[in-house]
Scaffold this active site. Structure first.
Site, PDB file in Angstrom:
ATOM      1  N   ASP A  63      26.381   9.824  20.411  1.00  9.72           N
ATOM      2  CA  ASP A  63      25.962   9.591  19.031  1.00  9.72           C
ATOM      3  C   ASP A  63      25.894  10.895  18.239  1.00  9.72           C
ATOM      4  OD1 ASP A  63      25.767   6.852  19.268  1.00  9.72           O
ATOM      5  OD2 ASP A  63      23.666   6.886  19.869  1.00  9.72           O
ATOM      6  N   GLY A  64      25.441  11.972  18.875  1.00 12.34           N
ATOM      7  CA  GLY A  64      25.355  13.248  18.176  1.00 12.34           C
ATOM      8  C   GLY A  64      26.719  13.732  17.713  1.00 12.34           C
ATOM      9  N   ASN A 141      22.368  10.392   9.132  1.00 15.32           N
ATOM     10  CA  ASN A 141      21.176   9.692   9.621  1.00 15.32           C
ATOM     11  C   ASN A 141      19.962   9.944   8.739  1.00 15.32           C
ATOM     12  OD1 ASN A 141      22.234   8.331  11.778  1.00 15.32           O
ATOM     13  ND2 ASN A 141      21.468   9.720  13.343  1.00 15.32           N
ATOM     14  N   ASP A 142      19.561  11.221   8.625  1.00 13.47           N
ATOM     15  CA  ASP A 142      18.305  11.487   7.934  1.00 13.47           C
ATOM     16  C   ASP A 142      18.174  12.949   7.570  1.00 13.47           C
ATOM     17  OD1 ASP A 142      17.513  12.759  10.402  1.00 13.47           O
ATOM     18  OD2 ASP A 142      16.785  10.840  11.142  1.00 13.47           O
ATOM     19  N   ARG A 152       1.808  21.342  13.822  1.00 16.62           N
ATOM     20  CA  ARG A 152       1.206  21.899  12.624  1.00 16.62           C
ATOM     21  C   ARG A 152       1.568  21.026  11.439  1.00 16.62           C
ATOM     22  NH1 ARG A 152       0.102  27.358  12.371  1.00 16.62           N
ATOM     23  NH2 ARG A 152      -0.609  26.891  10.244  1.00 16.62           N
ATOM     24  N   ASP A 171       2.634  15.602   9.237  1.00 13.30           N
ATOM     25  CA  ASP A 171       3.558  16.318  10.107  1.00 13.30           C
ATOM     26  C   ASP A 171       4.931  16.453   9.467  1.00 13.30           C
ATOM     27  OD1 ASP A 171       1.565  16.544  11.928  1.00 13.30           O
ATOM     28  OD2 ASP A 171       2.470  15.283  13.472  1.00 13.30           O
ATOM     29  N   THR A 182      17.526   3.654  13.115  1.00 15.46           N
ATOM     30  CA  THR A 182      17.172   3.488  14.525  1.00 15.46           C
ATOM     31  C   THR A 182      16.807   4.812  15.183  1.00 15.46           C
ATOM     32  OG1 THR A 182      19.512   3.661  15.116  1.00 15.46           O
ATOM     33  CG2 THR A 182      18.612   1.443  14.830  1.00 15.46           C
ATOM     34  N   TYR A 184      15.001   8.765  14.186  1.00 15.35           N
ATOM     35  CA  TYR A 184      13.645   9.278  13.999  1.00 15.35           C
ATOM     36  C   TYR A 184      12.789   8.314  13.175  1.00 15.35           C
ATOM     37  CZ  TYR A 184      10.256  13.172  13.617  1.00 15.35           C
ATOM     38  OH  TYR A 184       9.155  13.976  13.704  1.00 15.35           O
TER      39      TYR A 184
END
Length: 291
Positions: A63-64, A141-142, A152, A171, A182, A184
């Site tokens: 997928d990457g 994707n995002d 942090r 966060d 689907t 993160y």
């Protein structure tokens, strides 16, 4: 989809997909398909030119690799298909074993074409009385705005279509495409969304001040975020593959752009079936039926 007579194959830099690519070229040429082979890390000018001259692009990898290729080819609109050499293989419609029949069907034009939205993003930095573009790009994707240090929180000001929507201490914030829902987004409690929808999904990550439920917005909505607290080390992560610092006073703008990524799929219900097959959706007790 018309039959494919010219196919560009892009392989991950790994022995197994590279060997598959080398085996596919003569197999395709024996069937009258003009095939060319490049590594997925080839220079963008060559890759985009080869893709634009092809009927389709076959990506050999996980997928990457698929997402990275799609980002580099965004806007070309030559349809992509994938052969899975990764762990999950959510975006890949061809198996690494038993690929002959489905690939034959794809070449014959029996697969369907899907059109997907991508995200255009840019970071603006103040220069005197105006802003200049410091960085810009595309996400498949995002895009995630979060602290550069694990565990942090960051303070982010969020505007949607000119409306100050929230100032969060959290966060981070995820802005996702439906195709990337689907990834993160789903892990952070965001909605699963049919990939063909023209929407942007905004999901806060572990907010403890200024939080809101995940929200779906039209593709045309203009999303704007700013890091608003000195000392926060804020990073913009694009598809989990590229990172850019976001300093206090910088402005991140995001908008959806429909019809920028074309994909070939063998099954119009592939997304729903793959959610189940890959364990993203699990079945409860009771009888399973095929409706």
């Amino acid at each position: 989809m018309a039959p494919i007579t010219r196919l560009l194959i892009l392989h991950k830099d790994h022995p197994q997909p590279e060997a598959m690519g080398q085996a596919l070229v003569p197999w395709l040429r024996a069937r009258g398909v003009d095939a060319s082979l490049l590594p997925s890390g080839a220079d963008s000018i060559t890759m985009r030119a080869e893709a634009a001259a092809s009927d389709a692009v076959l990506v050999l990898g996980g997928d990457g690799t698929m997402v990275g290729v799609a980002r580099r080819l965004a806007g070309i609109r030559t349809p992509l298909a994938g052969m899975n050499f990764g762990r999950v293989g959510f975006l890949a419609g061809l198996p690494a074993d038993g690929w002959e029949r489905p690939l034959t069907d794809m070449l014959a034009g029996r697969w369907e074409l899907e059109r997907h939205l991508t995200l255009r993003w840019r970071i603006l930095r103040r220069d005197a009385d105006s802003f200049v573009t410091r960085d810009e790009g595309v996400a498949i994707n995002d895009v995630v705005t979060a602290h550069g240090v694990v565990a942090r929180a960051v303070s982010l000001s969020l505007h949607i279509d000119g409306v100050h929507f929230s100032t969060l201490r959290c966060d981070g914030v995820i802005v996702s495409t439906p195709l990337g829902s689907t990834a993160y987004t789903a892990s952070a409690g965001g909605p699963l969304t049919i990939p063909s929808m023209n929407a942007q999904l905004v999901t806060p990550i572990c907010p403890f001040a200024g939080g809101f439920p995940p929200i779906a917005l039209p593709a045309s909505s203009r999303i704007r975020m700013e890091a608003c607290r000195q000392g926060d080390q804020v990073l913009l992560s694009v598809d989990g593959q590229e990172n850019f610092p976001l300093d206090v006073g910088d402005v991140l703008e995001i908008r959806g752009v429909p019809d920028q990524l074309h994909m070939l799929v063998s099954d119009p219900n592939w997304y729903l079936r793959r959610l189940i097959d890959r364990g993203i959706v699990t079945s409860g007790p009771g009888r399973k039926e095929n409706l």
